[in-house]
Scaffold this motif. Structure first.
Motif, PDB file in Angstrom:
ATOM      1  N   GLU A 218     -81.983 -80.826  38.755  1.00  0.00           N
ATOM      2  CA  GLU A 218     -83.213 -80.125  38.664  1.00  0.00           C
ATOM      3  C   GLU A 218     -83.405 -80.523  36.860  1.00  0.00           C
ATOM      4  O   GLU A 218     -82.449 -80.669  36.366  1.00  0.00           O
ATOM      5  CB  GLU A 218     -83.008 -78.382  38.475  1.00  0.00           C
ATOM      6  N   ILE A 219     -84.729 -80.415  36.382  1.00  0.00           N
ATOM      7  CA  ILE A 219     -84.821 -80.387  34.952  1.00  0.00           C
ATOM      8  C   ILE A 219     -84.817 -78.982  34.773  1.00  0.00           C
ATOM      9  O   ILE A 219     -85.460 -78.112  35.072  1.00  0.00           O
ATOM     10  CB  ILE A 219     -86.393 -81.179  34.870  1.00  0.00           C
ATOM     11  N   VAL A 220     -83.945 -78.850  33.506  1.00  0.00           N
ATOM     12  CA  VAL A 220     -83.776 -77.267  32.995  1.00  0.00           C
ATOM     13  C   VAL A 220     -84.422 -77.058  31.698  1.00  0.00           C
ATOM     14  O   VAL A 220     -84.384 -75.996  31.550  1.00  0.00           O
ATOM     15  CB  VAL A 220     -82.253 -77.266  32.904  1.00  0.00           C
ATOM     16  N   GLN A 221     -84.738 -78.228  30.921  1.00  0.00           N
ATOM     17  CA  GLN A 221     -85.294 -78.102  29.712  1.00  0.00           C
ATOM     18  C   GLN A 221     -85.681 -79.444  29.400  1.00  0.00           C
ATOM     19  O   GLN A 221     -85.260 -80.362  29.504  1.00  0.00           O
ATOM     20  CB  GLN A 221     -84.371 -77.462  28.526  1.00  0.00           C
ATOM     21  N   ILE A 222     -87.299 -79.331  28.835  1.00  0.00           N
ATOM     22  CA  ILE A 222     -87.869 -80.536  28.350  1.00  0.00           C
ATOM     23  C   ILE A 222     -88.162 -80.223  26.907  1.00  0.00           C
ATOM     24  O   ILE A 222     -88.969 -78.929  26.729  1.00  0.00           O
ATOM     25  CB  ILE A 222     -89.120 -80.820  29.094  1.00  0.00           C
ATOM     26  N   GLY A 223     -87.732 -80.842  25.692  1.00  0.00           N
ATOM     27  CA  GLY A 223     -88.046 -80.572  24.549  1.00  0.00           C
ATOM     28  C   GLY A 223     -87.465 -81.381  23.306  1.00  0.00           C
ATOM     29  O   GLY A 223     -87.131 -82.448  23.737  1.00  0.00           O
ATOM     30  N   THR A 224     -87.968 -81.144  22.264  1.00  0.00           N
ATOM     31  CA  THR A 224     -87.597 -82.029  21.216  1.00  0.00           C
ATOM     32  C   THR A 224     -86.073 -81.897  20.709  1.00  0.00           C
ATOM     33  O   THR A 224     -85.669 -80.716  21.100  1.00  0.00           O
ATOM     34  CB  THR A 224     -88.373 -81.569  19.744  1.00  0.00           C
ATOM     35  N   PRO A 225     -85.421 -82.726  20.167  1.00  0.00           N
ATOM     36  CA  PRO A 225     -83.892 -82.498  19.981  1.00  0.00           C
ATOM     37  C   PRO A 225     -83.744 -80.864  19.121  1.00  0.00           C
ATOM     38  O   PRO A 225     -82.799 -80.363  19.417  1.00  0.00           O
ATOM     39  CB  PRO A 225     -83.679 -83.827  19.049  1.00  0.00           C
ATOM     40  N   LEU A 228     -84.076 -78.050  21.636  1.00  0.00           N
ATOM     41  CA  LEU A 228     -83.068 -77.977  22.533  1.00  0.00           C
ATOM     42  C   LEU A 228     -81.824 -77.336  21.576  1.00  0.00           C
ATOM     43  O   LEU A 228     -80.852 -76.782  22.293  1.00  0.00           O
ATOM     44  CB  LEU A 228     -82.210 -79.365  23.035  1.00  0.00           C
ATOM     45  N   PHE A 229     -81.613 -77.623  20.526  1.00  0.00           N
ATOM     46  CA  PHE A 229     -80.759 -77.264  19.590  1.00  0.00           C
ATOM     47  C   PHE A 229     -80.937 -75.510  19.343  1.00  0.00           C
ATOM     48  O   PHE A 229     -79.909 -74.848  19.531  1.00  0.00           O
ATOM     49  CB  PHE A 229     -80.546 -77.974  18.330  1.00  0.00           C
ATOM     50  N   ALA A 230     -82.094 -75.406  18.925  1.00  0.00           N
ATOM     51  CA  ALA A 230     -82.381 -73.904  18.392  1.00  0.00           C
ATOM     52  C   ALA A 230     -82.362 -73.118  19.642  1.00  0.00           C
ATOM     53  O   ALA A 230     -82.072 -71.971  19.508  1.00  0.00           O
ATOM     54  CB  ALA A 230     -83.556 -73.842  17.729  1.00  0.00           C
ATOM     55  N   ARG A 231     -83.056 -73.539  20.817  1.00  0.00           N
ATOM     56  CA  ARG A 231     -83.610 -72.411  21.790  1.00  0.00           C
ATOM     57  C   ARG A 231     -82.969 -73.095  23.117  1.00  0.00           C
ATOM     58  O   ARG A 231     -84.211 -73.322  23.892  1.00  0.00           O
ATOM     59  CB  ARG A 231     -85.056 -72.320  21.785  1.00  0.00           C
ATOM     60  N   PRO A 232     -81.908 -73.247  23.435  1.00  0.00           N
ATOM     61  CA  PRO A 232     -81.644 -73.810  24.860  1.00  0.00           C
ATOM     62  C   PRO A 232     -81.965 -72.802  25.613  1.00  0.00           C
ATOM     63  O   PRO A 232     -81.587 -71.617  25.799  1.00  0.00           O
ATOM     64  CB  PRO A 232     -79.986 -73.557  24.895  1.00  0.00           C
ATOM     65  N   PRO A 340     -78.116 -63.676  13.067  1.00  0.00           N
ATOM     66  CA  PRO A 340     -79.013 -63.419  14.189  1.00  0.00           C
ATOM     67  C   PRO A 340     -79.949 -64.420  14.391  1.00  0.00           C
ATOM     68  O   PRO A 340     -80.603 -64.442  15.628  1.00  0.00           O
ATOM     69  CB  PRO A 340     -80.026 -61.798  13.550  1.00  0.00           C
ATOM     70  N   ALA A 341     -80.118 -65.151  13.543  1.00  0.00           N
ATOM     71  CA  ALA A 341     -81.246 -66.333  13.571  1.00  0.00           C
ATOM     72  C   ALA A 341     -80.802 -67.336  14.801  1.00  0.00           C
ATOM     73  O   ALA A 341     -81.685 -67.962  15.235  1.00  0.00           O
ATOM     74  CB  ALA A 341     -81.390 -67.265  12.371  1.00  0.00           C
ATOM     75  N   GLY A 342     -79.475 -67.319  15.036  1.00  0.00           N
ATOM     76  CA  GLY A 342     -79.071 -68.196  15.859  1.00  0.00           C
ATOM     77  C   GLY A 342     -78.300 -67.663  17.410  1.00  0.00           C
ATOM     78  O   GLY A 342     -77.947 -68.188  18.064  1.00  0.00           O
ATOM     79  N   ILE A 343     -79.113 -66.188  17.523  1.00  0.00           N
ATOM     80  CA  ILE A 343     -78.559 -65.540  18.805  1.00  0.00           C
ATOM     81  C   ILE A 343     -79.642 -65.815  19.766  1.00  0.00           C
ATOM     82  O   ILE A 343     -80.857 -65.701  19.468  1.00  0.00           O
ATOM     83  CB  ILE A 343     -78.427 -64.125  18.497  1.00  0.00           C
ATOM     84  N   ASN A 344     -79.137 -66.204  20.927  1.00  0.00           N
ATOM     85  CA  ASN A 344     -80.045 -66.281  22.199  1.00  0.00           C
ATOM     86  C   ASN A 344     -79.461 -65.415  23.332  1.00  0.00           C
ATOM     87  O   ASN A 344     -78.447 -65.375  23.377  1.00  0.00           O
ATOM     88  CB  ASN A 344     -80.310 -67.754  22.464  1.00  0.00           C
ATOM     89  N   LEU A 345     -80.276 -64.815  24.130  1.00  0.00           N
ATOM     90  CA  LEU A 345     -79.648 -64.195  25.135  1.00  0.00           C
ATOM     91  C   LEU A 345     -80.149 -64.652  26.593  1.00  0.00           C
ATOM     92  O   LEU A 345     -81.358 -65.303  26.656  1.00  0.00           O
ATOM     93  CB  LEU A 345     -80.233 -62.717  25.210  1.00  0.00           C
ATOM     94  N   TYR A 346     -79.218 -64.442  27.637  1.00  0.00           N
ATOM     95  CA  TYR A 346     -79.308 -65.139  28.656  1.00  0.00           C
ATOM     96  C   TYR A 346     -79.339 -64.168  29.928  1.00  0.00           C
ATOM     97  O   TYR A 346     -78.396 -63.315  29.848  1.00  0.00           O
ATOM     98  CB  TYR A 346     -78.376 -66.272  29.243  1.00  0.00           C
ATOM     99  N   ALA A 347     -80.123 -64.372  30.764  1.00  0.00           N
ATOM    100  CA  ALA A 347     -80.064 -63.611  32.128  1.00  0.00           C
ATOM    101  C   ALA A 347     -79.920 -64.344  33.063  1.00  0.00           C
ATOM    102  O   ALA A 347     -80.769 -65.455  33.504  1.00  0.00           O
ATOM    103  CB  ALA A 347     -81.150 -62.552  32.536  1.00  0.00           C
TER     104      ALA A 347
END
Ligand code: ADP
Ligand code: MG
Length: 356
Positions: A218-225, A228-232, A340-347
């Motif tokens: 599957e393609i899981v993400q399409i983005g600029t480098p 992909l770094f900031a918002r996986p 906090p600027a680097g925090i991402n949450l995943y479900a």
């Protein structure tokens, strides 16, 4: 050059597929812009070559359609699609000279000999084989042969797209870096649609404007480098890109606070939804701070890389890596906080949107 549409493509190598697991390519529905430089990045076996061969026409997808500039090419051969493809290992004519190998695709299109010479000389200079132009390919080393393969992929300027399948695998590291840089220049100069398959994040991030990350068909993400770094979008992208990859810890969520092992972590904003799912917090090592106050942290190893150190340790039972710049000291009994600027949450491994 062409815009390429993949219209609900699925592929299986099995005659009678029984479940999703029998599909090498699950659902790919995506457009490659005319003139884009794309990298297809993912671990071995995730379906990169399958997808590339479906674009070129070497493989016909089990389901879905391929369009080049709006025209359906699903049933056309690679020649009819007017694609140049460079493979992982050399595909050349051993008995021809280096020059003739490169001239072949041009002479095939009945290009005038003076133009053939000009173009082949240009490519020879680029792949640094000018002094071997009139040698037979047979006697060359594996990486010289691969450079001929690469040159053959680049020699025509009238192709719809150029596809590369891990083309630098057999090339030595220094030459690898040079060729990658040249490919990028060539892309800027001629604006070909280029798709470059690799499992190496450095190759992908240096070559491409847009990186397409694949995982398990599957393609899981399409983005600029940067994206992909900031918002996986998926925890896999977080692990796979970055060195070390993103830290991922299981958390429970309570409004604007995440809890891990009884410790509270303030979130930049509460998530928009309350998922009934496995929830995790992702934070890249670059956003982990070792401080005097914060959550308890025990250091396991410190690796000094000159400009920064990579500190690996534990927050409770959870392994955490931190990147500490050279000019910062590591406190004697450090605790840990997450910027906090680097925090991402995943479900269930997919990124959740936050409020605001
Ligand atoms: P990648 O290029 O990312 O390493 P591939 O596209 O080669 O991945 O393979 C994707 C999946 O399809 C793998 O599970 C692989 O074993 C399977 N596969 C690839 N080619 C064939 C084939 N010709 N016949 C059967 N299975 C294949
Ligand atoms: Mg492959």
């Amino acid at each position: 050059m062409a815009r390429i549409d993949l219209d609900h493509i699925r592929h299986t190598y099995t005659a009678s597929p029984k479940s999703e697991a029998d599909y090498a390519l699950k659902e790919v529905d995506h457009s490659w812009h005319d003139g884009g430089a794309y990298a297809l990045l993912g671990p071995s076996g995730c379906g990169k070559t399958t997808l590339l061969n479906i674009i070129s026409g070497l493989v016909t997808a089990s389901e879905g359609r391929i369009l080049f500039d709006g025209k359906d090419v699903t049933r056309l051969s690679p020649q009819e699609r007017n694609i140049a493809q460079v493979f992982q290992f050399p595909v050349i004519y051993d008995t021809m000279t280096v020059f003739d190998n490169l001239a072949f695709p041009l002479r095939n299109r009945t290009m005038p000999e003076a133009d053939v010479k000009r173009r082949v000389d240009e490519i020879l200079a680029m792949i640094d084989l000018g002094d071997r132009a009139h040698r037979k390919a047979r006697g060359l080393t594996a990486d010289q042969k691969q450079k001929i393969s690469l040159g053959r992929g680049l020699v025509r300027s009238d192709v719809a797209a150029i596809l590369f399948d891990e083309p630098l695998t057999v090339i030595d590291p220094h030459m690898k870096w040079m060729l990658r840089t040249q490919l990028k220049q060539l892309h800027r100069q001629f604006g070909h649609t280029m798709v470059y398959v690799t499992h190496d994040q450095t190759e992908a991030l240096t070559f491409a404007d847009t990186v397409v990350v694949m995982y398990d068909g599957e393609i899981v993400q399409i983005g600029t480098p940067e994206e992909l770094f900031a918002r996986p979008k998926h925890t896999f992208v977080g692990y796979f890109i970055g060195s070390p990859g993103m830290n991922v810890v299981p958390v429970t969520l309570d409004g604007g606070t995440a809890h891990v092992d009884g410790e509270a972590i303030a979130l930049p904003a509460p998530p928009r939804e309350r998922p009934q799912a496995k929830t995790e917090l992702g934070v890249r090592p670059e956003f982990v701070r070792l401080t005097r106050d914060g959550m308890p942290f025990s250091i396991d190893t410190v690796e000094d890389l000159g400009r920064h150190r990579i500190v690996r340790g534990h927050l409770g039972a959870h392994a955490i890596a931190a990147v500490v710049p050279e000019n910062e000291t590591i406190p004697a009994e450090p605790r840990v906080t997450f910027d906090p600027a680097g925090i991402n949450l995943y479900a269930d491994s997919w990124r959740m949107e936050l409020e605001g």
